[in-house]
Design a protein around this motif. Sequence first.
Motif, PDB file in Angstrom:
ATOM      1  N   ALA A 128      21.589 -42.379  84.891  1.00 58.48           N
ATOM      2  CA  ALA A 128      23.021 -42.628  84.744  1.00 58.48           C
ATOM      3  C   ALA A 128      23.309 -44.117  84.632  1.00 58.48           C
ATOM      4  O   ALA A 128      24.148 -44.558  83.841  1.00 58.48           O
ATOM      5  CB  ALA A 128      23.782 -42.029  85.922  1.00 58.48           C
ATOM      6  N   LEU A 129      22.594 -44.926  85.412  1.00 55.53           N
ATOM      7  CA  LEU A 129      22.789 -46.372  85.367  1.00 55.53           C
ATOM      8  C   LEU A 129      22.405 -46.937  84.010  1.00 55.53           C
ATOM      9  O   LEU A 129      23.074 -47.822  83.468  1.00 55.53           O
ATOM     10  CB  LEU A 129      21.963 -47.037  86.477  1.00 55.53           C
ATOM     11  CG  LEU A 129      22.122 -48.543  86.655  1.00 55.53           C
ATOM     12  CD1 LEU A 129      23.576 -48.899  86.934  1.00 55.53           C
ATOM     13  CD2 LEU A 129      21.243 -49.037  87.790  1.00 55.53           C
ATOM     14  N   TRP A 130      21.323 -46.402  83.440  1.00 58.42           N
ATOM     15  CA  TRP A 130      20.896 -46.840  82.111  1.00 58.42           C
ATOM     16  C   TRP A 130      21.997 -46.578  81.084  1.00 58.42           C
ATOM     17  O   TRP A 130      22.240 -47.379  80.183  1.00 58.42           O
ATOM     18  CB  TRP A 130      19.617 -46.118  81.733  1.00 58.42           C
ATOM     19  CG  TRP A 130      19.074 -46.461  80.384  1.00 58.42           C
ATOM     20  CD1 TRP A 130      19.131 -45.709  79.256  1.00 58.42           C
ATOM     21  CD2 TRP A 130      18.383 -47.661  80.019  1.00 58.42           C
ATOM     22  NE1 TRP A 130      18.522 -46.356  78.211  1.00 58.42           N
ATOM     23  CE2 TRP A 130      18.052 -47.546  78.648  1.00 58.42           C
ATOM     24  CE3 TRP A 130      18.009 -48.810  80.719  1.00 58.42           C
ATOM     25  CZ2 TRP A 130      17.367 -48.554  77.965  1.00 58.42           C
ATOM     26  CZ3 TRP A 130      17.325 -49.808  80.026  1.00 58.42           C
ATOM     27  CH2 TRP A 130      17.010 -49.666  78.682  1.00 58.42           C
ATOM     28  N   ALA A 131      22.700 -45.451  81.231  1.00 56.12           N
ATOM     29  CA  ALA A 131      23.782 -45.119  80.297  1.00 56.12           C
ATOM     30  C   ALA A 131      24.950 -46.080  80.431  1.00 56.12           C
ATOM     31  O   ALA A 131      25.746 -46.221  79.496  1.00 56.12           O
ATOM     32  CB  ALA A 131      24.256 -43.682  80.534  1.00 56.12           C
TER      33      ALA A 131
ATOM     34  N   SER B 102      21.408 -47.150  73.302  1.00 55.66           N
ATOM     35  CA  SER B 102      21.825 -45.751  73.174  1.00 55.66           C
ATOM     36  C   SER B 102      21.009 -44.930  74.154  1.00 55.66           C
ATOM     37  O   SER B 102      19.790 -44.835  74.022  1.00 55.66           O
ATOM     38  CB  SER B 102      21.581 -45.237  71.756  1.00 55.66           C
ATOM     39  OG  SER B 102      21.759 -43.843  71.703  1.00 55.66           O
ATOM     40  N   PRO B 103      21.644 -44.326  75.180  1.00 54.54           N
ATOM     41  CA  PRO B 103      20.876 -43.578  76.179  1.00 54.54           C
ATOM     42  C   PRO B 103      20.128 -42.400  75.588  1.00 54.54           C
ATOM     43  O   PRO B 103      19.136 -41.947  76.137  1.00 54.54           O
ATOM     44  CB  PRO B 103      21.963 -43.116  77.171  1.00 54.54           C
ATOM     45  CG  PRO B 103      23.246 -43.170  76.410  1.00 54.54           C
ATOM     46  CD  PRO B 103      23.077 -44.311  75.434  1.00 54.54           C
ATOM     47  N   ARG B 104      20.569 -41.866  74.443  1.00 50.90           N
ATOM     48  CA  ARG B 104      19.914 -40.699  73.865  1.00 50.90           C
ATOM     49  C   ARG B 104      18.573 -41.056  73.223  1.00 50.90           C
ATOM     50  O   ARG B 104      17.784 -40.175  72.910  1.00 50.90           O
ATOM     51  CB  ARG B 104      20.836 -40.047  72.830  1.00 50.90           C
ATOM     52  CG  ARG B 104      22.063 -39.397  73.467  1.00 50.90           C
ATOM     53  CD  ARG B 104      22.863 -38.641  72.439  1.00 50.90           C
ATOM     54  NE  ARG B 104      24.030 -38.024  73.035  1.00 50.90           N
ATOM     55  CZ  ARG B 104      24.018 -36.857  73.667  1.00 50.90           C
ATOM     56  NH1 ARG B 104      22.890 -36.191  73.774  1.00 50.90           N
ATOM     57  NH2 ARG B 104      25.114 -36.353  74.185  1.00 50.90           N
ATOM     58  N   THR B 105      18.335 -42.361  72.981  1.00 51.47           N
ATOM     59  CA  THR B 105      17.061 -42.765  72.378  1.00 51.47           C
ATOM     60  C   THR B 105      16.037 -43.122  73.443  1.00 51.47           C
ATOM     61  O   THR B 105      14.921 -43.501  73.128  1.00 51.47           O
ATOM     62  CB  THR B 105      17.256 -43.971  71.452  1.00 51.47           C
ATOM     63  OG1 THR B 105      17.653 -45.113  72.237  1.00 51.47           O
ATOM     64  CG2 THR B 105      18.317 -43.689  70.403  1.00 51.47           C
ATOM     65  N   PHE B 106      16.417 -43.004  74.717  1.00 47.29           N
ATOM     66  CA  PHE B 106      15.541 -43.439  75.803  1.00 47.29           C
ATOM     67  C   PHE B 106      14.693 -42.288  76.296  1.00 47.29           C
ATOM     68  O   PHE B 106      15.187 -41.181  76.492  1.00 47.29           O
ATOM     69  CB  PHE B 106      16.401 -43.988  76.946  1.00 47.29           C
ATOM     70  CG  PHE B 106      15.590 -44.625  78.039  1.00 47.29           C
ATOM     71  CD1 PHE B 106      14.925 -45.809  77.816  1.00 47.29           C
ATOM     72  CD2 PHE B 106      15.497 -44.023  79.275  1.00 47.29           C
ATOM     73  CE1 PHE B 106      14.187 -46.400  78.832  1.00 47.29           C
ATOM     74  CE2 PHE B 106      14.757 -44.607  80.281  1.00 47.29           C
ATOM     75  CZ  PHE B 106      14.113 -45.800  80.056  1.00 47.29           C
TER      76      PHE B 106
ATOM     77  N   ASP C 282      36.221 -47.826  78.138  1.00 50.11           N
ATOM     78  CA  ASP C 282      37.106 -46.726  78.486  1.00 50.11           C
ATOM     79  C   ASP C 282      36.529 -45.965  79.676  1.00 50.11           C
ATOM     80  O   ASP C 282      35.363 -45.552  79.653  1.00 50.11           O
ATOM     81  CB  ASP C 282      37.290 -45.790  77.292  1.00 50.11           C
ATOM     82  CG  ASP C 282      38.156 -44.584  77.642  1.00 50.11           C
ATOM     83  OD1 ASP C 282      39.374 -44.782  77.792  1.00 50.11           O
ATOM     84  OD2 ASP C 282      37.599 -43.491  77.785  1.00 50.11           O
ATOM     85  N   THR C 283      37.341 -45.768  80.699  1.00 54.78           N
ATOM     86  CA  THR C 283      36.846 -45.181  81.938  1.00 54.78           C
ATOM     87  C   THR C 283      36.254 -43.791  81.727  1.00 54.78           C
ATOM     88  O   THR C 283      35.135 -43.503  82.188  1.00 54.78           O
ATOM     89  CB  THR C 283      37.970 -45.101  82.985  1.00 54.78           C
ATOM     90  OG1 THR C 283      38.533 -46.403  83.184  1.00 54.78           O
ATOM     91  CG2 THR C 283      37.433 -44.584  84.315  1.00 54.78           C
ATOM     92  N   VAL C 284      36.976 -42.919  81.032  1.00 57.80           N
ATOM     93  CA  VAL C 284      36.481 -41.558  80.813  1.00 57.80           C
ATOM     94  C   VAL C 284      35.179 -41.586  80.024  1.00 57.80           C
ATOM     95  O   VAL C 284      34.223 -40.872  80.349  1.00 57.80           O
ATOM     96  CB  VAL C 284      37.537 -40.707  80.070  1.00 57.80           C
ATOM     97  CG1 VAL C 284      36.956 -39.336  79.718  1.00 57.80           C
ATOM     98  CG2 VAL C 284      38.791 -40.543  80.920  1.00 57.80           C
ATOM     99  N   ALA C 285      35.123 -42.420  78.986  1.00 54.72           N
ATOM    100  CA  ALA C 285      33.920 -42.486  78.148  1.00 54.72           C
ATOM    101  C   ALA C 285      32.720 -42.990  78.935  1.00 54.72           C
ATOM    102  O   ALA C 285      31.604 -42.490  78.776  1.00 54.72           O
ATOM    103  CB  ALA C 285      34.173 -43.376  76.941  1.00 54.72           C
ATOM    104  N   ILE C 286      32.934 -43.978  79.787  1.00 53.34           N
ATOM    105  CA  ILE C 286      31.833 -44.522  80.587  1.00 53.34           C
ATOM    106  C   ILE C 286      31.286 -43.452  81.530  1.00 53.34           C
ATOM    107  O   ILE C 286      30.069 -43.247  81.629  1.00 53.34           O
ATOM    108  CB  ILE C 286      32.303 -45.753  81.395  1.00 53.34           C
ATOM    109  CG1 ILE C 286      32.661 -46.916  80.455  1.00 53.34           C
ATOM    110  CG2 ILE C 286      31.216 -46.198  82.376  1.00 53.34           C
ATOM    111  CD1 ILE C 286      33.294 -48.095  81.176  1.00 53.34           C
ATOM    112  N   ILE C 287      32.186 -42.770  82.235  1.00 51.36           N
ATOM    113  CA  ILE C 287      31.757 -41.722  83.167  1.00 51.36           C
ATOM    114  C   ILE C 287      31.073 -40.596  82.406  1.00 51.36           C
ATOM    115  O   ILE C 287      30.026 -40.082  82.825  1.00 51.36           O
ATOM    116  CB  ILE C 287      32.954 -41.184  83.965  1.00 51.36           C
ATOM    117  CG1 ILE C 287      33.591 -42.294  84.790  1.00 51.36           C
ATOM    118  CG2 ILE C 287      32.518 -40.030  84.874  1.00 51.36           C
ATOM    119  CD1 ILE C 287      34.900 -41.892  85.446  1.00 51.36           C
TER     120      ILE C 287
END
Length: 271
Positions: free
Chosen positions: A140-143, A25-29, A150-155
């Motif tokens: 961004a790469l970590w995320a 989870s990127p928000r925990t980083f 899903d493309t939109v979700a990934i971006i």
Amino acid sequence: MRAIERRSGSSNRPEPRGLEALVVSPRTFTCTHDNLRRAGNQARRAESGSCSGDRDGAKWRNPRLRGVVMTVIGTPSRRVHLVQAALRVMERDGLSGTTVRSVAAEAGVSSSTVRRSFDGLDDLLSDVVELVVAGEGDAALWALMTAETDTVAIIRDALRAYLALVQQHPGSEQTMLEATLLGLRRDDLAELPRTQYRRYREVMRELLSIVARRAGIHWELDTDELARFALALTDGVTLAWLVDRDDAAAERALDLAAESIARYARAPLHA
């Protein structure tokens, strides 16, 4: 400017590989430059299919910071230490308030050590820019280390991770803006903004390529053209947030940006 005077002389799929093996989870980083550097390199290893760690004591070159060799993971060379110190001073005091003495004091070294380590203001600023751009790209790469397809979700997740870093370190972004404008004003720093935005585009192209692999799509536009478009969107959102500090508005704007970028995604021809 007195800063530096130029010297004369989790997934249900079996055996996840690549980024799928490193779901987080990127928000925990915690977005520190050291953490982002390690996470970015880990993500790049994962994306290439190798999740093994670096050997203890191995020497490796961080391609995101010119001329710097890391001798042990987490142990920066003197030059990196000075660049990090310079960035802290610039975040706090701005470029106009950054001097050899203030960088030396922040780093805990003598002024002569700073002067010996850099050929001038352009040399120091180039490394500061490299440090910040690398941190943004690695955030961004970590995320992208996610099971999402899903493309939109990934971006969107990648853009929001970038925004989280900006929110944690607004002074870094203000320093980048100052460096850009200073380079546009001074002939001796004219190469700095060109290098800065060339690196921005390189990082954006790398991210777009990974998004395409993760989502199983290809881009209708040339990735350099799409990277320029994506960079223009993030630049605008970043500047607006620095002015009004409206987190919700920035997130909504980046969601729209993600949708705009994703419109150029196409299914593979063989699908």
